[in-house]
Design an enzyme around this catalytic site. Structure first.
Site, PDB file in Angstrom:
ATOM      1  N   SER A 337     -15.266  51.938  -4.225  1.00  0.00           N
ATOM      2  CA  SER A 337     -15.092  51.096  -5.413  1.00  0.00           C
ATOM      3  C   SER A 337     -14.629  49.689  -5.024  1.00  0.00           C
ATOM      4  O   SER A 337     -14.135  49.456  -3.925  1.00  0.00           O
ATOM      5  CB  SER A 337     -14.058  51.721  -6.359  1.00  0.00           C
ATOM      6  OG  SER A 337     -12.777  51.652  -5.780  1.00  0.00           O
ATOM      7  N   CYS A 338     -14.748  48.765  -5.982  1.00  0.00           N
ATOM      8  CA  CYS A 338     -14.335  47.368  -5.759  1.00  0.00           C
ATOM      9  C   CYS A 338     -12.853  47.220  -6.080  1.00  0.00           C
ATOM     10  O   CYS A 338     -12.465  46.330  -6.827  1.00  0.00           O
ATOM     11  CB  CYS A 338     -15.136  46.438  -6.647  1.00  0.00           C
ATOM     12  SG  CYS A 338     -16.876  46.509  -6.343  1.00  0.00           S
ATOM     13  N   ASP A 339     -12.023  48.101  -5.559  1.00  0.00           N
ATOM     14  CA  ASP A 339     -10.587  48.043  -5.825  1.00  0.00           C
ATOM     15  C   ASP A 339      -9.882  48.145  -4.488  1.00  0.00           C
ATOM     16  O   ASP A 339     -10.124  49.089  -3.729  1.00  0.00           O
ATOM     17  CB  ASP A 339     -10.191  49.205  -6.750  1.00  0.00           C
ATOM     18  CG  ASP A 339      -8.772  49.057  -7.251  1.00  0.00           C
ATOM     19  OD1 ASP A 339      -7.859  48.899  -6.401  1.00  0.00           O
ATOM     20  OD2 ASP A 339      -8.562  49.093  -8.472  1.00  0.00           O
TER      21      ASP A 339
END
Ligand SMILES: Cc1ncc(COP(=O)(O)O)c(C=O)c1O
Length: 390
Positions: A337-339
């Site tokens: 994920s983009c986290d």
């Protein structure tokens, strides 16, 4: 950079573990999938039961509420520890009798307590006066046990001070329960999840026994001892087998309490973790510069899609890759994920094969507990962890 050959000696693997691993090795899934071997859950139930003796197993449904798991456990005669109305409904729908269900969450909405009472659940946990009042109003006359706080946990996944109350308050709550027309049966505690050795239970059991004997000295006739969960799974560090571990814990209990009619144990992880294996894949491998000592390995599964217990790098899962046995090097393992919190292992990098590349299948061992239930619904557009039972 030093490249070295993976030298860890794997413990002897059972035929059941091999069956699961062989199935996963040949399966082809489009997205990360947890494969559960339900016969393995049954083996684990029987092994724990053999060690726990007369204690009732209340399976902690939160560890994995898959329909086939619950159905098999109902069939085997297991009892259940439920955290919510939803879990109670699942158990009842699959044939569990309400008198085998304990509503073990100490934080319950009044209307959920009323629901539980309306379907015949009669046993509730509490650790605060307000909770007892809610139970008395919404499930009058019910049986309750008071949860004690455990300060000195040696667990890999401790349950902190969020649950339970201290000894003085616990004793006062027994009296309050009587005043409210409830039937206080005894106490519960949780030693902390993934408590790897039975002897780590000693400080908690000592403290627990002190409160128990004090309550009896004050005239309470206690009949229920709930020792909670904590039964470990194999994640690479040595643990005792389930029967031996459970019987060692029961010996420690008997030394301190003598014979108690009703002992409850609430294994979650110890029941289902080793019955599950996640099938995922490598999405990307990279280095941040030409001088970077570590490789980054990004998987198709991460902190938000099932591997939440990598928080604080607490639970260190074992990975199986097509390059096992080849040269390995330190890797930072992250999710897709983009986290930026979606990094699984960085403080203690994992030694993974240097040949690992995108598209490689990765199997993650002993992931049957606290994975599918923790996975988010579509965070960053990634679907929740799929579950398949064999
Ligand atoms: C009340 C209660 N009982 C049992 C369990 C199961 O614990 P474990 O998975 O360590 O066996 C939990 C876990 O959070 C719990 O909260």
């Amino acid at each position: 950079m030093t490249a070295f050959v993976a030298g860890a000696i794997a413990p002897a693997r059972s035929a059941a573990a091999n069956r699961l691993e062989n199935f996963c090795a040949s399966a082809d899934f489009d997205k990360p999938t947890l494969v559960l071997d339900i016969d393995r859950v049954e083996d684990q139930y029987r092994a724990l039961k053999a060690g726990l003796g007369h204690a009732d197993i209340h399976y902690a449904v939160k560890a994995n509420p898959h329909r086939d798991v619950l159905e098999r456990l109902v069939h085997l005669g297991s009892h259940f520890d439920c955290a919510s109305r939803g879990e109670i409904e699942m158990c009842l729908a699959l044939g569990a009798r309400p008198e085998t269900i304990s509503y073990g969450n100490t934080i319950k909405r009044a209307r959920d307590i009323a629901f539980a009472a309306s379907v015949g659940v009669t046993l509730f946990a509490a650790d605060a006066e307000e909770e007892l009042v809610k139970i008395a109003e919404n499930a009058p006359g019910s049986q309750v046990y008071i949860r004690l706080i455990v300060e000195a946990s040696q667990a890999d996944w401790p349950l902190s001070r969020k649950f339970g109350c201290d000894a003085d308050m616990a004793l006062a709550l027994l009296d309050r329960a009587v005043e409210l027309g409830l039937e206080p049966l005894g106490f519960s505690f949780h030693v902390g999840s993934q408590t790897r050795r039975a002897e780590f239970w000693i400080p908690a059991l000592d403290a627990f026994a002190g409160v128990w004997h004090e309550a009896e000295a004050r005239g309470h006739n206690l009949s229920l001892l709930n020792i909670g969960g904590g039964f470990p799974a194999f994640y690479g560090e040595d643990i005792e087998g389930p029967t031996r571990y459970a019987s060692n814990v029961m010996s420690l209990v008997t030394e301190r309490f003598g014979h108690v009619d009703r002992v409850m144990a609430e294994p979650g992880r110890g029941m289902v973790a080793e019955a599950g294996m996640i099938v995922a894949e490598v999405v990307l491998t990279s280095r941040k510069s030409d001088r970077d000592m570590h490789r980054w390995v990004y998987l198709s599964i991460g902190r938000f899609s099932g591997l939440a217990e990598t928080e604080g790098e607490a639970i260190r899962y074992q990975f199986v890759t097509p390059h096992d046995g080849e040269a390995v090097g330190p890797c930072i393992v992250a999710g897709p994920s983009c986290d930026s919190a979606d990094v699984l292992y960085e403080k203690r990098p994992m030694n993974l094969p240097l040949a690992l590349k995108s598209g490689d299948k990765v199997l993650i061992r002993n992931t049957g507990a606290y994975t599918s239930t923790y996975s988010s619904v579509c965070f960053n557009g990634f679907p929740p962890l799929d579950v398949v039972a064999i």
